[in-house]
Design an enzyme around this catalytic site. Structure first.
Site, short mmCIF file in Angstrom:
data_model
loop_
_atom_site.label_atom_id
_atom_site.label_comp_id
_atom_site.label_asym_id
_atom_site.label_seq_id
_atom_site.Cartn_x
_atom_site.Cartn_y
_atom_site.Cartn_z
N THR A 29 1.07 -1.11 -0.06
CA THR A 29 -0.06 -0.07 0.00
C THR A 29 0.90 1.31 0.05
OG1 THR A 29 -1.46 1.47 1.44
CG2 THR A 29 -0.16 -0.33 2.54
N ASP A 30 0.26 2.56 -0.50
CA ASP A 30 1.06 3.66 -0.59
C ASP A 30 1.24 4.03 0.86
OD1 ASP A 30 -1.68 4.28 0.05
OD2 ASP A 30 -1.95 5.92 -1.22
N GLU A 31 0.46 3.34 1.72
CA GLU A 31 0.42 4.16 3.31
C GLU A 31 1.87 3.88 4.18
OE1 GLU A 31 -2.77 3.48 5.66
OE2 GLU A 31 -4.08 3.17 3.87
N TYR A 61 -1.45 -0.26 11.09
CA TYR A 61 -1.53 -1.12 9.83
C TYR A 61 -0.66 -0.64 9.22
CZ TYR A 61 -3.31 -1.58 5.14
OH TYR A 61 -3.39 -1.68 3.83
N LYS A 100 2.28 -3.52 7.46
CA LYS A 100 2.46 -3.72 6.07
C LYS A 100 3.67 -3.59 5.69
CE LYS A 100 -0.22 -4.57 3.19
NZ LYS A 100 -0.53 -5.82 2.51
P1 NAD Z 1 -10.15 -6.74 2.87
O1 NAD Z 1 -10.11 -6.55 4.38
O2 NAD Z 1 -11.40 -6.40 2.13
O3 NAD Z 1 -9.69 -8.26 2.65
C1 NAD Z 1 -8.89 -8.79 3.45
C2 NAD Z 1 -9.19 -10.35 3.15
O4 NAD Z 1 -7.98 -11.17 3.75
C3 NAD Z 1 -10.38 -10.85 3.75
O5 NAD Z 1 -11.13 -11.81 2.89
C4 NAD Z 1 -9.84 -11.79 4.87
O6 NAD Z 1 -11.00 -12.77 5.09
C5 NAD Z 1 -8.53 -12.30 4.56
N1 NAD Z 1 -7.79 -12.52 5.76
C6 NAD Z 1 -7.55 -11.80 6.65
N2 NAD Z 1 -6.47 -12.35 7.52
C7 NAD Z 1 -6.38 -13.65 7.02
C8 NAD Z 1 -5.68 -14.68 7.35
N3 NAD Z 1 -5.12 -14.58 8.58
N4 NAD Z 1 -5.51 -15.65 6.63
C9 NAD Z 1 -6.22 -15.62 5.55
N5 NAD Z 1 -6.95 -14.85 5.07
C10 NAD Z 1 -7.01 -13.60 5.86
O7 NAD Z 1 -8.94 -5.90 2.22
P2 NAD Z 1 -8.65 -5.17 0.95
O8 NAD Z 1 -9.12 -4.01 0.77
O9 NAD Z 1 -9.40 -6.26 -0.19
O10 NAD Z 1 -6.96 -5.39 0.72
C11 NAD Z 1 -6.50 -6.41 0.27
C12 NAD Z 1 -5.20 -6.23 0.15
O11 NAD Z 1 -4.70 -4.99 -0.33
C13 NAD Z 1 -4.45 -6.05 1.52
O12 NAD Z 1 -3.11 -6.38 1.83
C14 NAD Z 1 -4.27 -4.40 1.72
O13 NAD Z 1 -3.24 -4.07 2.52
C15 NAD Z 1 -3.78 -4.06 0.22
N6 NAD Z 1 -4.21 -2.73 -0.24
C16 NAD Z 1 -5.57 -2.19 0.03
C17 NAD Z 1 -5.91 -1.06 -0.47
C18 NAD Z 1 -7.43 -0.47 -0.32
O14 NAD Z 1 -7.48 0.70 -0.66
N7 NAD Z 1 -8.34 -1.38 -0.01
C19 NAD Z 1 -4.95 -0.15 -1.21
C20 NAD Z 1 -3.59 -0.75 -1.18
C21 NAD Z 1 -3.43 -1.98 -0.72
#
Ligand code: NAD
Length: 337
Positions: free
Chosen positions: A135-137, A160, A164
């Site tokens: 993530t950009d964060e 968080y 990451k």
């Molecule tokens: P989300 O919270 O919607 O989904 C996360 C998923 O991971 C869920 O389905 C959850 O059940 C699963 N999970 C959590 N802990 C787990 C574990 N211990 N074992 C197996 N599965 C597990 O999140 P998202 O927004 O879809 O983000 C997905 C990824 O993208 C993350 O790594 C996040 O850091 C990254 N990301 C998200 C964004 C954003 O804006 N949403 C931006 C940049 C990066």
């Protein structure tokens, strides 16, 4: 990547993961896609209904912290590629309760890396690749008009983003120490259908629909850089297929908006769409105490992926925001979670 490959997508029942899973299952029928997710509060099997009957789809409910299970899955299915999205993702939760973030994002990622490394030692797999979705964060906050890019120093500022960032450091350490075939992508804030309603856009739509006060942290001037989830999915596909092992890629659509602008846009659109008198929803916007340590601005320069991998975002911000709002309006049950 071999066209017959079996790939592992972790976190595939979450918001971005279900879009990644759907994309690979539908567009790459010769890939066998193993979706691994332990279905925490933000993961939902219904998110995968559009692909669950496909012959190249397998769902495994498993925790990335469970080393034995993850190792078995990688060995039994002869995994050739990993896209790692599973994570604890909500900054507010990380402030109240950081430990699950360390457990899943740091230890869970290390388990996954270690299971892959063990497998590769026993079964050398020449085209194996691992893509860490970051993530950009991790870069922290930056003032206008500057942008972070792949060379920027990590400066995470919430539990968080620190978790990451730690995971990314472990990925880079595996690359350096074991020549582990990893890449990392950093994306900005995603938006689109199926996002858990704790996040800004679905949370605003839910409150507006219920005509309840619409909370906004502090003065609402925090700037985020937004990307439509299908643009991010296309970037993930580009990096997974054409990225250089060992490289990192920043992914941005350059749609910067203050949180208050986003919330106001949603209220204005919903007032028109639902036929409400002017300001019915806008007047519900309520400033609440700011999140501790709230970062002011995130922004990325994505010229590396644009030039090296010929990736470009295609969605205009307002168009995909309207599409997203309409999706939530036709799936009100999603907002009740
Ligand atoms: P989300 O919270 O919607 O989904 C996360 C998923 O991971 C869920 O389905 C959850 O059940 C699963 N999970 C959590 N802990 C787990 C574990 N211990 N074992 C197996 N599965 C597990 O999140 P998202 O927004 O879809 O983000 C997905 C990824 O993208 C993350 O790594 C996040 O850091 C990254 N990301 C998200 C964004 C954003 O804006 N949403 C931006 C940049 C990066």
């Amino acid at each position: 990547m071999n066209t017959q490959a079996t790939i592992l997508i972790t976190g595939g029942a979450g918001f971005i993961g279900r879009h990644v899973a759907e994309h690979f299952v539908l567009n790459y029928p010769n890939y066998h896609c193993i979706i691994l997710d332990n279905l925490t509060y933000s993961g939902n099997l219904h998110n995968l209904a559009s692909i669950e009957q496909r012959p190249n789809f397998t769902f495994m409910q498993a925790d990335i912290n469970n080393f034995e299970t993850v190792q078995h899955i990688i060995q039994d299915y002869h995994i050739q590629g990993v896209i790692h999205l599973a994570a604890e993702t909500h900054v507010d939760n990380s402030i109240h309760s950081p430990i699950p973030f360390v457990q899943t994002n740091v230890l869970g990622t290390t388990n996954l890396l270690e299971a892959c490394r063990n497998y590769l030692e026993k079964h050398p797999t020449p085209n194996f690749k691992y893509l860490q979705i970051s993530t950009d964060e991790v870069f922290g906050s930056i003032n206008t008009p500057l942008f972070f890019d792949e060379q920027s120093a990590y400066q995470p500022r919430s539990p968080y983003s620190a978790s990451k960032a730690s995971a990314d450091h472990l990925v880079m350490a595996y690359r350096h120490t074991y020549k582990f075939p990893a890449m990392i992508s950093y994306a900005t804030n995603n938006y689109g259908p199926y996002q858990y309603p704790e996040k800004l856009i679905p949370n605003t739509i839910a409150h507006a629909l219920a005509k309840k006060p619409i909370p906004i942290y502090g003065n609402g001037q925090q700037v985020r850089d937004w990307i439509a989830v299908p643009d991010h999915v296309n970037a993930i596909e580009r990096i997974f297929h054409h990225g250089m092992i060992g490289e990192t890629y920043a992914v941005s659509a350059h749609h910067e908006y203050a949180n208050l602008e986003i919330v106001s846009k949603i209220c204005l659109y919903m007032e028109k769409k639902l036929g409400y008198p002017e300001n019915t929803l806008t007047n519900l916007i309520t400033h609440v105490e700011d999140r501790p340590g709230h970062d002011f601005r995130y922004a990325l320069n994505s010229s590396k992926i644009e030039q090296a991998l010929h990736w470009q975002p295609v969605f205009a911000f307002d168009d995909y925001l309207i599409y997203t709002i309409n999706w939530y309006l036709t799936h009100p049950e999603w907002l009740q979670q």
